[in-house]
Design a protein around this motif. Sequence first.
Motif, PDB file in Angstrom:
ATOM      1  N   VAL A 287       0.844  -1.206   0.000  1.00  0.00           N
ATOM      2  CA  VAL A 287       0.000   0.000   0.000  1.00  0.00           C
ATOM      3  C   VAL A 287       0.872   1.246   0.000  1.00  0.00           C
ATOM      4  O   VAL A 287       0.620   2.207  -0.744  1.00  0.00           O
ATOM      5  CB  VAL A 287      -0.941   0.001   1.224  1.00  0.00           C
ATOM      6  CG1 VAL A 287      -1.728   1.307   1.312  1.00  0.00           C
ATOM      7  CG2 VAL A 287      -1.889  -1.192   1.183  1.00  0.00           C
ATOM      8  N   VAL A 288       1.903   1.235   0.834  1.00  0.00           N
ATOM      9  CA  VAL A 288       2.844   2.362   0.904  1.00  0.00           C
ATOM     10  C   VAL A 288       3.435   2.648  -0.464  1.00  0.00           C
ATOM     11  O   VAL A 288       3.502   3.804  -0.927  1.00  0.00           O
ATOM     12  CB  VAL A 288       3.968   2.049   1.925  1.00  0.00           C
ATOM     13  CG1 VAL A 288       5.129   3.023   1.757  1.00  0.00           C
ATOM     14  CG2 VAL A 288       3.422   2.103   3.344  1.00  0.00           C
ATOM     15  N   GLU A 289       3.883   1.589  -1.151  1.00  0.00           N
ATOM     16  CA  GLU A 289       4.500   1.745  -2.474  1.00  0.00           C
ATOM     17  C   GLU A 289       3.490   2.273  -3.493  1.00  0.00           C
ATOM     18  O   GLU A 289       3.798   3.179  -4.268  1.00  0.00           O
ATOM     19  CB  GLU A 289       5.069   0.408  -2.929  1.00  0.00           C
ATOM     20  CG  GLU A 289       5.842   0.477  -4.236  1.00  0.00           C
ATOM     21  CD  GLU A 289       6.472  -0.850  -4.608  1.00  0.00           C
ATOM     22  OE1 GLU A 289       7.057  -0.921  -5.706  1.00  0.00           O
ATOM     23  OE2 GLU A 289       6.377  -1.811  -3.813  1.00  0.00           O
ATOM     24  N   LYS A 290       2.283   1.725  -3.451  1.00  0.00           N
ATOM     25  CA  LYS A 290       1.262   2.129  -4.419  1.00  0.00           C
ATOM     26  C   LYS A 290       0.866   3.597  -4.240  1.00  0.00           C
ATOM     27  O   LYS A 290       0.634   4.315  -5.211  1.00  0.00           O
ATOM     28  CB  LYS A 290       0.036   1.229  -4.281  1.00  0.00           C
ATOM     29  CG  LYS A 290      -0.960   1.356  -5.434  1.00  0.00           C
ATOM     30  CD  LYS A 290      -2.016   0.275  -5.383  1.00  0.00           C
ATOM     31  CE  LYS A 290      -2.922   0.312  -6.609  1.00  0.00           C
ATOM     32  NZ  LYS A 290      -2.197  -0.009  -7.853  1.00  0.00           N
ATOM     33  N   LEU A 291       0.798   4.056  -2.987  1.00  0.00           N
ATOM     34  CA  LEU A 291       0.380   5.432  -2.702  1.00  0.00           C
ATOM     35  C   LEU A 291       1.556   6.409  -2.651  1.00  0.00           C
ATOM     36  O   LEU A 291       1.349   7.612  -2.536  1.00  0.00           O
ATOM     37  CB  LEU A 291      -0.385   5.482  -1.376  1.00  0.00           C
ATOM     38  CG  LEU A 291      -1.709   4.705  -1.326  1.00  0.00           C
ATOM     39  CD1 LEU A 291      -2.349   4.846   0.050  1.00  0.00           C
ATOM     40  CD2 LEU A 291      -2.672   5.189  -2.415  1.00  0.00           C
ATOM     41  N   GLY A 292       2.757   5.894  -2.716  1.00  0.00           N
ATOM     42  CA  GLY A 292       3.932   6.769  -2.683  1.00  0.00           C
ATOM     43  C   GLY A 292       4.128   7.453  -1.344  1.00  0.00           C
ATOM     44  O   GLY A 292       4.604   8.596  -1.281  1.00  0.00           O
ATOM     45  N   ILE A 342      -9.052   7.118   4.345  1.00  0.00           N
ATOM     46  CA  ILE A 342      -9.983   6.415   3.460  1.00  0.00           C
ATOM     47  C   ILE A 342      -9.234   5.798   2.285  1.00  0.00           C
ATOM     48  O   ILE A 342      -9.440   4.626   1.937  1.00  0.00           O
ATOM     49  CB  ILE A 342     -11.096   7.364   2.976  1.00  0.00           C
ATOM     50  CG1 ILE A 342     -12.032   7.714   4.141  1.00  0.00           C
ATOM     51  CG2 ILE A 342     -11.884   6.739   1.816  1.00  0.00           C
ATOM     52  CD1 ILE A 342     -13.079   8.774   3.799  1.00  0.00           C
ATOM     53  N   GLN A 343      -8.341   6.567   1.691  1.00  0.00           N
ATOM     54  CA  GLN A 343      -7.553   6.055   0.562  1.00  0.00           C
ATOM     55  C   GLN A 343      -6.675   4.888   0.996  1.00  0.00           C
ATOM     56  O   GLN A 343      -6.541   3.889   0.264  1.00  0.00           O
ATOM     57  CB  GLN A 343      -6.692   7.182  -0.009  1.00  0.00           C
ATOM     58  CG  GLN A 343      -5.924   6.784  -1.264  1.00  0.00           C
ATOM     59  CD  GLN A 343      -5.041   7.908  -1.782  1.00  0.00           C
ATOM     60  OE1 GLN A 343      -4.365   8.592  -1.011  1.00  0.00           O
ATOM     61  NE2 GLN A 343      -5.048   8.111  -3.094  1.00  0.00           N
ATOM     62  N   LEU A 344      -6.093   4.982   2.165  1.00  0.00           N
ATOM     63  CA  LEU A 344      -5.242   3.912   2.687  1.00  0.00           C
ATOM     64  C   LEU A 344      -6.032   2.611   2.830  1.00  0.00           C
ATOM     65  O   LEU A 344      -5.591   1.543   2.387  1.00  0.00           O
ATOM     66  CB  LEU A 344      -4.681   4.351   4.045  1.00  0.00           C
ATOM     67  CG  LEU A 344      -3.653   3.453   4.720  1.00  0.00           C
ATOM     68  CD1 LEU A 344      -2.334   3.479   3.960  1.00  0.00           C
ATOM     69  CD2 LEU A 344      -3.434   3.907   6.161  1.00  0.00           C
TER      70      LEU A 344
END
Length: 356
Positions: A287-292, A342-344
Amino acid sequence: MDLYHDAVQLLTQLIEIPSYSKEESSTAELIEEFFTARDIESHKSGNNVWAFASAFDNNKPTIWLNSHHDTVKPNAGYTKDPFHAITEDGKLFGLGSNDAGGPLVCLIAAFTYFHERDLPFNLIMIASAEEEISGKNGIASVIDQLPACELAIVGEPTLMDMAVAEKGLMVIDAKVHGKAGHAAREEGVNAIYAALEDLQRIKSFEFQKVSQFLGKTKVSATVIHAGQQHNVVPDLCEFVLDVRVTDAYSLEEAFEELKGSLSAELTPRSLRLQSSHVPKDHLILQVVEKLGLKTYGSPTLSDQALIPYPSVKIGPGDSARSHSADEYIYLNEIQQGIAGYIQLLETYANLLTQTT
């Protein structure tokens, strides 16, 4: 459903109710009332409040959302009433607005958004007490009443960067014994001089293992006491060590390494506040990688130290404002916090669905 308006209103109410650690009963009641007004069933133990987003499903993993509603006491530098929520220049002032009222109401807003939505995980919101003192009647007292989780998201002011590791804390009482005697006759064994040898070792001491995220484990001598009167050689010197332990060690391991290098009698006050880190293969890192998202290792304690499951720390606000005079949070940080949480969770849900 106006998540932002509800969050600001709740934060305003929280600020205006004193909630020092161990004295949070009124804010616990307020949070219960918030859930009740939205037809969300909540539970309370002590001053800890929690709620489930939907009926619990044993076949799904579980995520905890956690932040605290206790505060420290205001310091003498306040120029504004710490219990009066004041909005000025886009900032909401008040004790606990930043630490951790802002993250708390944003997590509650995100939880409300997902309430009764179909998720591939169980979602639990936990508003905990006594976080500021790592108290035994805080989150530690309800862990056994809650289902285990695969991830806890802890709300603290991090500028919405994500702490994937956090230092633990161990406080050690040290004693060095000597032999009393008359100072004028050069009698006895001076415990202060004996302690100096250990204090010199502590000053230059370096733990062997270094953490990828948190760097070095650090020990500092912070309190010292010896002697009662000027003409008596002291037979006891006592000092206190503050040890900030990285995820490279358990507290027990760090204690043993330190103990092997000192001659003082060492006694740890507690072995509760362990360091933490997210396993390298955990889904949250995808998730961290996808959201930068920016990741870091946190030097400050939170309820992460008491949660025995993988956890991360993230939230609106700035840790540098915590416990400061005229504490505040920007109103746009609350908007960003709600959207960020919410995005997370949506991203986590999407990735989890793809992997199952």
